[in-house]
Every structure is written in C-alpha cells, then in structure tokens.
Motif scaffolding. Sequence first.
Motif, PDB file in Angstrom:
ATOM      1  N   LYS A  26       6.349   7.053   8.693  1.00  0.00           N
ATOM      2  CA  LYS A  26       5.119   6.446   9.158  1.00  0.00           C
ATOM      3  C   LYS A  26       4.946   5.090   8.505  1.00  0.00           C
ATOM      4  O   LYS A  26       5.551   4.797   7.487  1.00  0.00           O
ATOM      5  N   SER A  27       4.142   4.282   9.110  1.00  0.00           N
ATOM      6  CA  SER A  27       4.078   2.875   8.728  1.00  0.00           C
ATOM      7  C   SER A  27       3.083   2.563   7.633  1.00  0.00           C
ATOM      8  O   SER A  27       3.207   1.549   6.972  1.00  0.00           O
ATOM      9  N   ASP A  28       2.102   3.434   7.410  1.00  0.00           N
ATOM     10  CA  ASP A  28       1.027   3.026   6.508  1.00  0.00           C
ATOM     11  C   ASP A  28       1.495   2.832   5.085  1.00  0.00           C
ATOM     12  O   ASP A  28       0.895   2.057   4.341  1.00  0.00           O
ATOM     13  N   HIS A  29       2.612   3.489   4.682  1.00  0.00           N
ATOM     14  CA  HIS A  29       3.088   3.308   3.311  1.00  0.00           C
ATOM     15  C   HIS A  29       3.679   1.930   3.093  1.00  0.00           C
ATOM     16  O   HIS A  29       3.890   1.521   1.955  1.00  0.00           O
ATOM     17  N   PHE A  30       3.968   1.204   4.177  1.00  0.00           N
ATOM     18  CA  PHE A  30       4.435  -0.156   3.988  1.00  0.00           C
ATOM     19  C   PHE A  30       3.305  -1.064   3.544  1.00  0.00           C
ATOM     20  O   PHE A  30       3.515  -2.232   3.257  1.00  0.00           O
ATOM     21  N   SER A  31       2.089  -0.528   3.501  1.00  0.00           N
ATOM     22  CA  SER A  31       0.974  -1.297   2.964  1.00  0.00           C
ATOM     23  C   SER A  31       0.893  -1.163   1.453  1.00  0.00           C
ATOM     24  O   SER A  31       0.100  -1.838   0.821  1.00  0.00           O
ATOM     25  N   PHE A  32       1.717  -0.273   0.903  1.00  0.00           N
ATOM     26  CA  PHE A  32       1.706  -0.055  -0.538  1.00  0.00           C
ATOM     27  C   PHE A  32       3.036  -0.504  -1.124  1.00  0.00           C
ATOM     28  O   PHE A  32       3.896  -1.016  -0.420  1.00  0.00           O
ATOM     29  N   MET A  34       6.729  -0.293  -2.374  1.00  0.00           N
ATOM     30  CA  MET A  34       7.929   0.491  -2.114  1.00  0.00           C
ATOM     31  C   MET A  34       9.042  -0.007  -3.028  1.00  0.00           C
ATOM     32  O   MET A  34       9.013  -1.161  -3.465  1.00  0.00           O
ATOM     33  N   GLY A  35      10.000   0.863  -3.305  1.00  0.00           N
ATOM     34  CA  GLY A  35      11.035   0.456  -4.235  1.00  0.00           C
ATOM     35  C   GLY A  35      12.323   1.224  -4.102  1.00  0.00           C
ATOM     36  O   GLY A  35      12.393   2.238  -3.392  1.00  0.00           O
ATOM     37  N   TRP A  36      13.331   0.716  -4.760  1.00  0.00           N
ATOM     38  CA  TRP A  36      14.623   1.377  -4.887  1.00  0.00           C
ATOM     39  C   TRP A  36      14.844   1.735  -6.355  1.00  0.00           C
ATOM     40  O   TRP A  36      14.591   0.915  -7.235  1.00  0.00           O
ATOM     41  N   PHE A  37      15.315   2.947  -6.560  1.00  0.00           N
ATOM     42  CA  PHE A  37      15.649   3.428  -7.899  1.00  0.00           C
ATOM     43  C   PHE A  37      17.089   3.927  -7.879  1.00  0.00           C
ATOM     44  O   PHE A  37      17.648   4.179  -6.807  1.00  0.00           O
ATOM     45  N   ILE A  51       9.033  -3.982  -3.674  1.00  0.00           N
ATOM     46  CA  ILE A  51       8.474  -4.934  -2.715  1.00  0.00           C
ATOM     47  C   ILE A  51       7.077  -4.462  -2.353  1.00  0.00           C
ATOM     48  O   ILE A  51       6.839  -3.263  -2.183  1.00  0.00           O
ATOM     49  N   ASP A  52       6.140  -5.397  -2.261  1.00  0.00           N
ATOM     50  CA  ASP A  52       4.779  -5.010  -1.899  1.00  0.00           C
ATOM     51  C   ASP A  52       4.475  -5.436  -0.469  1.00  0.00           C
ATOM     52  O   ASP A  52       5.322  -5.996   0.227  1.00  0.00           O
ATOM     53  N   ASP A  53       3.246  -5.168  -0.042  1.00  0.00           N
ATOM     54  CA  ASP A  53       2.910  -5.425   1.364  1.00  0.00           C
ATOM     55  C   ASP A  53       2.834  -6.907   1.682  1.00  0.00           C
ATOM     56  O   ASP A  53       2.817  -7.280   2.857  1.00  0.00           O
ATOM     57  N   TYR A  54       2.792  -7.759   0.666  1.00  0.00           N
ATOM     58  CA  TYR A  54       2.828  -9.198   0.902  1.00  0.00           C
ATOM     59  C   TYR A  54       4.260  -9.740   0.915  1.00  0.00           C
ATOM     60  O   TYR A  54       4.467 -10.928   1.134  1.00  0.00           O
ATOM     61  N   GLY A  55       5.210  -8.829   0.627  1.00  0.00           N
ATOM     62  CA  GLY A  55       6.596  -9.258   0.577  1.00  0.00           C
ATOM     63  C   GLY A  55       7.038  -9.751  -0.782  1.00  0.00           C
ATOM     64  O   GLY A  55       8.184 -10.215  -0.928  1.00  0.00           O
ATOM     65  N   ALA A  56       6.168  -9.658  -1.782  1.00  0.00           N
ATOM     66  CA  ALA A  56       6.552 -10.053  -3.137  1.00  0.00           C
ATOM     67  C   ALA A  56       7.541  -9.037  -3.695  1.00  0.00           C
ATOM     68  O   ALA A  56       7.363  -7.830  -3.524  1.00  0.00           O
ATOM     69  N   THR A  57       8.550  -9.543  -4.346  1.00  0.00           N
ATOM     70  CA  THR A  57       9.622  -8.677  -4.843  1.00  0.00           C
ATOM     71  C   THR A  57       9.791  -8.799  -6.355  1.00  0.00           C
ATOM     72  O   THR A  57       9.399  -9.804  -6.958  1.00  0.00           O
ATOM     73  N   ASP A  58      10.370  -7.786  -6.938  1.00  0.00           N
ATOM     74  CA  ASP A  58      10.705  -7.826  -8.357  1.00  0.00           C
ATOM     75  C   ASP A  58      11.986  -7.015  -8.544  1.00  0.00           C
ATOM     76  O   ASP A  58      12.263  -6.095  -7.766  1.00  0.00           O
ATOM     77  N   ALA A  91      25.858   4.874  -8.851  1.00  0.00           N
ATOM     78  CA  ALA A  91      24.742   5.791  -9.087  1.00  0.00           C
ATOM     79  C   ALA A  91      24.313   6.381  -7.752  1.00  0.00           C
ATOM     80  O   ALA A  91      24.791   5.955  -6.688  1.00  0.00           O
ATOM     81  N   THR A  92      23.389   7.328  -7.829  1.00  0.00           N
ATOM     82  CA  THR A  92      22.688   7.769  -6.627  1.00  0.00           C
ATOM     83  C   THR A  92      21.451   6.894  -6.489  1.00  0.00           C
ATOM     84  O   THR A  92      20.675   6.766  -7.435  1.00  0.00           O
ATOM     85  N   TYR A  93      21.303   6.283  -5.338  1.00  0.00           N
ATOM     86  CA  TYR A  93      20.194   5.373  -5.088  1.00  0.00           C
ATOM     87  C   TYR A  93      19.134   6.080  -4.244  1.00  0.00           C
ATOM     88  O   TYR A  93      19.449   6.740  -3.251  1.00  0.00           O
ATOM     89  N   TYR A  94      17.872   5.913  -4.664  1.00  0.00           N
ATOM     90  CA  TYR A  94      16.748   6.548  -3.999  1.00  0.00           C
ATOM     91  C   TYR A  94      15.753   5.482  -3.547  1.00  0.00           C
ATOM     92  O   TYR A  94      15.464   4.542  -4.296  1.00  0.00           O
ATOM     93  N   CYS A  95      15.220   5.645  -2.360  1.00  0.00           N
ATOM     94  CA  CYS A  95      14.087   4.816  -2.001  1.00  0.00           C
ATOM     95  C   CYS A  95      12.817   5.615  -2.265  1.00  0.00           C
ATOM     96  O   CYS A  95      12.826   6.853  -2.258  1.00  0.00           O
ATOM     97  N   ALA A  96      11.749   4.900  -2.529  1.00  0.00           N
ATOM     98  CA  ALA A  96      10.505   5.541  -2.913  1.00  0.00           C
ATOM     99  C   ALA A  96       9.331   4.717  -2.424  1.00  0.00           C
ATOM    100  O   ALA A  96       9.439   3.495  -2.252  1.00  0.00           O
ATOM    101  N   ALA A  97       8.218   5.398  -2.238  1.00  0.00           N
ATOM    102  CA  ALA A  97       7.001   4.734  -1.790  1.00  0.00           C
ATOM    103  C   ALA A  97       5.816   5.236  -2.600  1.00  0.00           C
ATOM    104  O   ALA A  97       5.723   6.438  -2.889  1.00  0.00           O
ATOM    105  N   GLN A  98       4.952   4.329  -2.966  1.00  0.00           N
ATOM    106  CA  GLN A  98       3.696   4.745  -3.562  1.00  0.00           C
ATOM    107  C   GLN A  98       2.783   5.231  -2.446  1.00  0.00           C
ATOM    108  O   GLN A  98       2.860   4.745  -1.316  1.00  0.00           O
TER     109      GLN A  98
END
Length: 131
Positions: A26-32, A34-37, A51-58, A91-98
């Motif tokens: 679902k799309s609403d989590h793209f408003s929060f 998201m990350g890769w671990f 990455i946040d909903d504004y596209g800012a990355t770290d 490694a094993t890479y995981y995607c995650a969402a707040q």
Amino acid sequence: QVHLTESGGGSVQSGGSLSLSCSASKSDHFSFCMGWFRQIPGNKREGVASIDDYGATDYAESVKGRFIISQDNATNTMYLQMNSLKPEDSATYYCAAQDDGPCETTMQGVWTRDVRAFGSWGQGTQVTVSS
C-alpha cells in the motif's frame, strides 16, 4: 503495517553492481520513513540507507558514494542501487518502513539507523560479493 517484498539479490564479483527493489502493498507508508538494512549471521541488523517522503536520503558511512536509495511513489516501490560492491557488503538485505513519522535523526540531523523505529519488514534478499 504494510507488506514488503524485496527482490534483486544475487551474487556478483567485487566491483560489480546490483539493484534491489522493495514493493509495498500500500502507498501510505511512502509518506513515512523507509529504509534498507542488512545483516550477517551473528551480527546486529544495521541501517544502510533511508529515504523520507520528501526524498531526503541518508546513508551509512560505509556505503556513501556507492549506494543510492530511491523510491517511485507511482508504483509503491523503493530501490537500492549498489555500485562498487565489496566483499564486506555481503549480507541479507531487508527493506523496512516506519508505520508513522519521518526518519529519526540526531540533533545534528543524522539518521539514527535505529531498527526499533521500523514496524514493517520484508523477508530479506541475499547479496553475495566475491573477491
């Protein structure tokens, strides 16, 4: 919570590239945030990129300049482009969402990379880099 599915892992030689994808149900989590671990057996899961909903990355210092995180809100997909791969990237890479809120940062604005902030996780995809 949102259902996340990673794809794109595999094996590559040192110096090569791989691209990972993470599809969200679902799309609403793209408003929060998201990350890769990533995680190797016996070690803690570590944050790689956010990455946040504004596209800012770290990024973690170990991958800065080599990895690029992005997302496509139209397809509910997040990506991790991994270049100049090293054996220590294996490694094993995981995607995650707040499930709420922006990416957590320190007072200096650096992503905390805290796994506890993320409530939704994919099943993981293996990345192996040979020397």
